[in-house]
Design an enzyme around this catalytic site. Structure first.
Site, PDB file in Angstrom:
ATOM      1  N   GLY A 137       0.776  -1.339  -0.017  1.00 34.44           N
ATOM      2  CA  GLY A 137       0.173   0.005   0.082  1.00 34.44           C
ATOM      3  C   GLY A 137       0.741   1.118   0.009  1.00 34.44           C
ATOM      4  N   ARG A 149      -0.942   4.019  -1.811  1.00 36.49           N
ATOM      5  CA  ARG A 149      -1.167   5.097  -0.805  1.00 36.49           C
ATOM      6  C   ARG A 149       0.015   5.572  -0.229  1.00 36.49           C
ATOM      7  NH1 ARG A 149      -4.787   0.342   0.344  1.00 36.49           N
ATOM      8  NH2 ARG A 149      -3.573  -0.047   2.533  1.00 36.49           N
ATOM      9  N   ASN A 209       0.347  -6.365  -0.073  1.00 37.21           N
ATOM     10  CA  ASN A 209       0.276  -5.993   0.974  1.00 37.21           C
ATOM     11  C   ASN A 209      -0.666  -4.847   1.104  1.00 37.21           C
ATOM     12  OD1 ASN A 209       0.426  -5.442   3.842  1.00 37.21           O
ATOM     13  ND2 ASN A 209       1.809  -3.992   3.237  1.00 37.21           N
ATOM     14  N   GLU A 210      -1.999  -4.963   1.609  1.00 38.03           N
ATOM     15  CA  GLU A 210      -2.772  -3.801   1.682  1.00 38.03           C
ATOM     16  C   GLU A 210      -2.922  -3.047   0.513  1.00 38.03           C
ATOM     17  OE1 GLU A 210      -1.039  -1.659   4.887  1.00 38.03           O
ATOM     18  OE2 GLU A 210      -1.289  -3.182   6.370  1.00 38.03           O
ATOM     19  N   GLN A 211      -2.993  -3.639  -0.577  1.00 37.13           N
ATOM     20  CA  GLN A 211      -3.031  -2.969  -1.993  1.00 37.13           C
ATOM     21  C   GLN A 211      -3.351  -3.982  -2.947  1.00 37.13           C
ATOM     22  OE1 GLN A 211      -4.296  -0.722  -3.185  1.00 37.13           O
ATOM     23  NE2 GLN A 211      -2.526   0.913  -3.407  1.00 37.13           N
TER      24      GLN A 211
END
Lengths: 237, 264
Positions: A156, A161, A201-203
């Site tokens: 992310g 992000r 990860n987170e994305q």
């Protein structure tokens, strides 16, 4: 005995893909995650002999008979895992790498992974900001019954992000990313501990990468079937 | 020199390293007329597999970055520039294959790209931290079996800079490359000054006969509530010779513990 041979001719300078006749096992010792049973590993050895030369090459690998299934639970939004048809309560930990200077010895891997097994874990998640772990890592996860959730190299923070907001289009060279992903899958795919590939990860990876990964990694319908029908090997490959 | 046996041989010993900006010789010279030695500055013993920073730590040229705040004493690639962490790695090995044997030089991973020189011949290893490289070196091995190998390893193209306050993934530039991203620092990790540049995984020679096995794929399928199982195996085969290879291909499955063959 689980031994099978066949003859084939390979043209000069050629590169072929070949499927061996399948081997039948009656009630094989199943590989289980830590805490659910043992981790029996069979040694698979493939050898090619060439007439007038003798043994030309050989390859061996530890293999565990197991079936891992997972899906997103619509009620909780969490991912549920089954191994060999049995639901498993995941006790997992995040893993990035064993050493920031990448001195990744077998001894170090064995110690670290045994330690995780002794903590009663049954899964390790290799974070997308770290490494595609090495075969030695997977070898000891095979031995100690740690399932592995392996992420590709998207996070992310660096891929969409973060502060300031980062580039959501991932690495500059998408083809290179996919080349590395495909090569990594080939390197690691035979380990019984390998449970799940995740885009990052987170994305979510950029659309084209994500689509290609999903396409390349989808399970062949033959292996999703729980019926007793028996397909011929040609159906699969 | 004894005849080479079939199989893999690791190249994990005897490596030297030097910062590229401190070496005046070319890759061709290093692997032909002017091989370096450990006694010769700026060459030091290298950690292979490992990173440039691991080599510098091993030789006490920088402090251990994971001890106290010692990482602060090491110059970051964002400040020094990529050349500072571009390093030569060098080793020698003996290998003299017999007729009809073939030799591959394998790198299981390099971060991030490299130029390989073997006995004066150059090969470019393309970018990407997570890919294997395989070079058929059969025709460039030394006839006497004494081979000189030098590898010039370049850091990631976009190592980024570390903002004064750090942050998750620094300035995120490393995300432009296909490489580990934690190296710009995270909430749990200080920035890795060389961004993990190096020959960070196994280097090996693979000696085969005319036909080589590549990347077998093993898959099992189950029936009758796991009473029946089938092992499916697919592989690639390469015939490196200039003749039709009449092959016998076999697969054998045994138990790991004692090597006995399972009985059906």
């Amino acid at each position: 005995e689980h031994l099978q041979s066949e003859h084939l001719n390979i043209a000069a300078g050629s590169h072929v893909v070949h499927t061996l006749p399948e081997l039948f096992f009656y009630k094989p010792d199943l590989w289980w995650p830590n805490g659910m049973g043992k981790q029996p590993l069979y040694n698979v050895e493939i050898t090619v002999d060439v007439e007038n030369f003798g043994e030309s090459d050989s390859w061996s690998h530890h293999f565990g008979f197991r079936k891992i299934e997972s899906h997103i639970d619509s009620a909780t939004g969490g991912r549920l895992f089954k191994v060999n048809g049995q639901s498993i309560f995941i006790r997992g930990g995040n893993w990035i790498l064993s050493d920031g200077l990448l001195r990744l010895s077998k001894r170090r891997y064995e110690t670290d992974i045994k330690f995780h097994a002794e903590m009663n874990f049954n899964m390790m998640r290799c974070w997308g900001g770290g490494l595609a772990e090495r075969p030695e890592f997977y070898h000891y996860c095979d031995i100690y019954g740690l399932l592995v959730w392996q992420e590709f190299w998207i996070t992310g923070d660096c891929d969409g992000r973060g502060i300031p907001v980062s580039n959501p289009d991932g690495p500059l060279d998408h083809e290179l990313f996919l080349l590395c992903a495909r090569d990594t899958v080939k390197l690691l795919r035979n380990h019984p501990s390998l449970a799940l590939w995740v885009g990052g990860n987170e994305q979510v990876p950029p659309d084209d990468i994500n689509t290609a990964l999903k396409m390349d990694l989808q399970l062949h319908p033959y292996f999703e079937s729980s019926t007793d029908l028996k397909f011929s090997i040609e159906d699969i490959y | 020199m004894a005849e080479e046996g079939i199989g893999k041989r690791l190249l994990d010993r005897g490596w030297l390293a030097a910062r590229s900006t401190e070496v005046d010789l070319t890759g061709v010279e290093l692997t032909t007329t002017h091989p370096p030695s450990a006694e010769q500055s700026p060459w030091v013993e290298a950690v292979v597999p490992g990173t440039v920073l691991a080599t510098l730590v091993k030789n006490n040229l920088v402090r251990d970055p994971f001890y106290g705040l010692d990482n602060e004493t090491i110059i970051d690639i964002g400040e020094s520039g990529r050349d500072y962490y571009t390093f030569w790695f060098f080793t020698m090995f003996e290998c003299k294959p017999s007729t009809n044997q073939h030799v591959d030089l394998n790198f299981r991973a390099i971060n991030y790209s490299a130029d390989v020189y073997l006995n004066g011949h150059k090969e470019v290893l393309p970018k990407g931290m997570f890919r294997r490289h395989c070079i058929d070196v059969t025709d460039i091995l030394d006839p006497d079996g004494k081979n000189l190998l030098a590898v010039l390893v370049y850091p990631p193209d976009n190592p980024g800079k570390i903002p004064p306050d750090g942050g998750q993934g620094g300035d995120h530039e490393i995300g432009k490359d296909v490489a580990a991203q934690y190296v710009e620092g995270w909430d749990w990790m200080t920035p890795i000054r060389d961004r993990n540049t190096g020959i960070w995984d196994e280097v090996s020679l693979l000696i085969t006969g005319p036909v080589k096995i590549i990347d077998p794929h093993l898959v099992s399928s189950f029936f009758d509530d796991y009473k029946r199982a089938y092992l499916h195996s697919t592989l690639e085969l390469v015939n490196k010779s200039n003749f039709v290879a009449e092959c016998s291909l076999s697969i054998q499955v045994g138990t790991e513990i004692d090597g006995d063959i399972c009985v059906v």
